[in-house]
Enzyme design. Sequence first.
Site, PDB file in Angstrom:
ATOM      1  N   ARG A   7       0.831  -1.217   0.000  1.00 16.16           N
ATOM      2  CA  ARG A   7       0.000   0.000   0.000  1.00 16.16           C
ATOM      3  C   ARG A   7       0.862   1.262   0.000  1.00 16.16           C
ATOM      4  O   ARG A   7       0.349   2.373   0.087  1.00 16.16           O
ATOM      5  CB  ARG A   7      -0.922  -0.010   1.209  1.00 16.16           C
ATOM      6  CG  ARG A   7      -1.939  -1.142   1.192  1.00 16.16           C
ATOM      7  CD  ARG A   7      -2.625  -1.284   2.523  1.00 16.16           C
ATOM      8  NE  ARG A   7      -3.467  -0.126   2.827  1.00 16.16           N
ATOM      9  CZ  ARG A   7      -3.715   0.326   4.055  1.00 16.16           C
ATOM     10  NH1 ARG A   7      -3.181  -0.275   5.094  1.00 16.16           N
ATOM     11  NH2 ARG A   7      -4.505   1.360   4.231  1.00 16.16           N
ATOM     12  N   LYS A  57      -6.725   5.383  19.887  1.00 13.36           N
ATOM     13  CA  LYS A  57      -5.437   4.911  19.358  1.00 13.36           C
ATOM     14  C   LYS A  57      -4.292   5.132  20.356  1.00 13.36           C
ATOM     15  O   LYS A  57      -3.457   4.253  20.575  1.00 13.36           O
ATOM     16  CB  LYS A  57      -5.114   5.620  18.046  1.00 13.36           C
ATOM     17  CG  LYS A  57      -3.790   5.173  17.431  1.00 13.36           C
ATOM     18  CD  LYS A  57      -3.492   5.911  16.139  1.00 13.36           C
ATOM     19  CE  LYS A  57      -2.168   5.450  15.546  1.00 13.36           C
ATOM     20  NZ  LYS A  57      -1.846   6.166  14.291  1.00 13.36           N
ATOM     21  N   LYS A  80       2.737   2.403   2.304  1.00 12.18           N
ATOM     22  CA  LYS A  80       2.714   3.088   3.597  1.00 12.18           C
ATOM     23  C   LYS A  80       4.099   2.956   4.229  1.00 12.18           C
ATOM     24  O   LYS A  80       4.260   2.410   5.332  1.00 12.18           O
ATOM     25  CB  LYS A  80       1.653   2.472   4.511  1.00 12.18           C
ATOM     26  CG  LYS A  80       0.244   2.504   3.953  1.00 12.18           C
ATOM     27  CD  LYS A  80      -0.394   3.867   4.136  1.00 12.18           C
ATOM     28  CE  LYS A  80      -1.852   3.858   3.722  1.00 12.18           C
ATOM     29  NZ  LYS A  80      -2.503   5.171   3.911  1.00 12.18           N
ATOM     30  N   TYR A 138      -8.795  -2.754  16.536  1.00 12.72           N
ATOM     31  CA  TYR A 138      -8.566  -1.372  16.098  1.00 12.72           C
ATOM     32  C   TYR A 138      -8.228  -1.341  14.600  1.00 12.72           C
ATOM     33  O   TYR A 138      -8.830  -0.584  13.835  1.00 12.72           O
ATOM     34  CB  TYR A 138      -7.431  -0.746  16.908  1.00 12.72           C
ATOM     35  CG  TYR A 138      -7.055   0.649  16.438  1.00 12.72           C
ATOM     36  CD1 TYR A 138      -7.684   1.765  16.978  1.00 12.72           C
ATOM     37  CD2 TYR A 138      -6.099   0.823  15.437  1.00 12.72           C
ATOM     38  CE1 TYR A 138      -7.353   3.040  16.536  1.00 12.72           C
ATOM     39  CE2 TYR A 138      -5.775   2.091  14.986  1.00 12.72           C
ATOM     40  CZ  TYR A 138      -6.400   3.193  15.536  1.00 12.72           C
ATOM     41  OH  TYR A 138      -6.076   4.454  15.083  1.00 12.72           O
ATOM     42  N   HIS A 174       8.965  -1.624  14.029  1.00 11.18           N
ATOM     43  CA  HIS A 174       7.996  -2.544  13.433  1.00 11.18           C
ATOM     44  C   HIS A 174       8.685  -3.792  12.873  1.00 11.18           C
ATOM     45  O   HIS A 174       8.284  -4.922  13.177  1.00 11.18           O
ATOM     46  CB  HIS A 174       7.231  -1.824  12.319  1.00 11.18           C
ATOM     47  CG  HIS A 174       6.182  -2.654  11.671  1.00 11.18           C
ATOM     48  ND1 HIS A 174       4.882  -2.725  12.125  1.00 11.18           N
ATOM     49  CD2 HIS A 174       6.240  -3.482  10.594  1.00 11.18           C
ATOM     50  CE1 HIS A 174       4.191  -3.542  11.366  1.00 11.18           C
ATOM     51  NE2 HIS A 174       4.995  -4.013  10.431  1.00 11.18           N
ATOM     52  N   GLN A 211       0.049  -1.170  25.312  1.00 11.63           N
ATOM     53  CA  GLN A 211       1.194  -1.964  24.870  1.00 11.63           C
ATOM     54  C   GLN A 211       2.413  -1.697  25.746  1.00 11.63           C
ATOM     55  O   GLN A 211       3.164  -2.623  26.088  1.00 11.63           O
ATOM     56  CB  GLN A 211       1.503  -1.650  23.405  1.00 11.63           C
ATOM     57  CG  GLN A 211       0.468  -2.214  22.439  1.00 11.63           C
ATOM     58  CD  GLN A 211       0.737  -1.790  21.003  1.00 11.63           C
ATOM     59  OE1 GLN A 211       0.838  -0.597  20.702  1.00 11.63           O
ATOM     60  NE2 GLN A 211       0.837  -2.747  20.110  1.00 11.63           N
ATOM     61  N   HIS A 269      10.483  -5.952  15.649  1.00 10.64           N
ATOM     62  CA  HIS A 269       9.528  -6.723  16.440  1.00 10.64           C
ATOM     63  C   HIS A 269       9.055  -7.970  15.689  1.00 10.64           C
ATOM     64  O   HIS A 269       9.076  -9.087  16.226  1.00 10.64           O
ATOM     65  CB  HIS A 269       8.338  -5.836  16.802  1.00 10.64           C
ATOM     66  CG  HIS A 269       7.283  -6.529  17.610  1.00 10.64           C
ATOM     67  ND1 HIS A 269       7.548  -7.100  18.839  1.00 10.64           N
ATOM     68  CD2 HIS A 269       5.973  -6.757  17.374  1.00 10.64           C
ATOM     69  CE1 HIS A 269       6.443  -7.642  19.327  1.00 10.64           C
ATOM     70  NE2 HIS A 269       5.472  -7.459  18.458  1.00 10.64           N
ATOM     71  N   GLN A 297       5.170   3.623   7.820  1.00  9.59           N
ATOM     72  CA  GLN A 297       4.788   2.661   8.863  1.00  9.59           C
ATOM     73  C   GLN A 297       5.835   1.564   9.052  1.00  9.59           C
ATOM     74  O   GLN A 297       5.831   0.866  10.071  1.00  9.59           O
ATOM     75  CB  GLN A 297       3.439   2.006   8.498  1.00  9.59           C
ATOM     76  CG  GLN A 297       2.301   2.985   8.298  1.00  9.59           C
ATOM     77  CD  GLN A 297       1.694   3.431   9.611  1.00  9.59           C
ATOM     78  OE1 GLN A 297       2.166   3.066  10.681  1.00  9.59           O
ATOM     79  NE2 GLN A 297       0.648   4.223   9.541  1.00  9.59           N
ATOM     80  N   THR A 318      -1.489   2.330  22.428  1.00 10.40           N
ATOM     81  CA  THR A 318      -0.033   2.380  22.610  1.00 10.40           C
ATOM     82  C   THR A 318       0.328   2.314  24.086  1.00 10.40           C
ATOM     83  O   THR A 318       1.281   1.642  24.483  1.00 10.40           O
ATOM     84  CB  THR A 318       0.552   3.660  21.982  1.00 10.40           C
ATOM     85  OG1 THR A 318       0.157   3.738  20.605  1.00 10.40           O
ATOM     86  CG2 THR A 318       2.064   3.666  22.063  1.00 10.40           C
TER      87      THR A 318
END
Length: 294
Positions: free
Chosen positions: A138, A205, A140, A188, A148, A212, A151, A143, A209
């Site tokens: 996409r 949102k 993105k 979400y 990310h 988490q 992990h 992101q 976080t």
Amino acid sequence: MDLIVDKVNHFNEFYTWALSVSDKRVEDWFLMQGYAPTLIITAIYVIFVTKIGPKFMENREPYRLKWPIVIYNFVCIAINFHICSQLLYNTTMVGYSYSCQTVDYSDNPYEVRIAKALWWFYFSKCIEMLDTVFFVLRKKNNQVSFLHVYHHATMFPIWWMGVKWVAGGQSFFGAMVNSFIHVIMYTYYGIAALGPQYQKYLWWKRYLTIIQLIQFNIGIIHAVQSLVLSCEFPLWMQYAVVFYASTILALFLNFYFQAYIKSHRRKVKEVEEKKKGEVANGVSNGHTESKKKK
């Protein structure tokens, strides 16, 4: 060269020995025979999301993928709910301790179900690599952060070791909490994927976080207290949890600071500068108008 060959031989001997003392209940389960498939899948993931994928999409329009993403998110909700509920129910039935729980390698039906739930937790980390694949397709790219990729690229191989040697005991707690958080998280994402008209339902949102961050702190505290209590659970696993959770916590704190605190400060500063500019323009125009009247 001889030194390298010698090191390789020593590693192979250690790996063969390690496999011989692993959990016999899981040795025939999918991907559990050896470490190679897990490492290969992880390597393919990293190469695709950092090199091949962005290069492939460079001169292409982003794919929308609305319904595949919606379906994917709700599948992840179902998997994580299954993991969490199975771990909660079966550990309760055998009276697991939330402070210190050793691994029971027996064929007790409840223990086998716990081991299977942990295997699903491990495998879910492979499925969840699609998070990044969808971002890349996409376009993105903002992101696809280090946090990310780090992990996703570490959880899968780490939990192969967890299932291979400690599919039970203290391992249940982190997996149960994490799968519960993922139920909330993918709920979400699933709502967000439905379209802009659902944005009004996603005001929480920031709190996701925060939840988490709380999760990582709980994981560290749980592992540290078991070390303090000298819990009969492999030390390497306990130290690995403390170290790994600490790295994730540090990266998430940095993300939270950049995404919310620093971003908020920047927006406030921009608003203040805009107001100052408007006032300055107003004063200037006032002087101009006065001069014209004179």
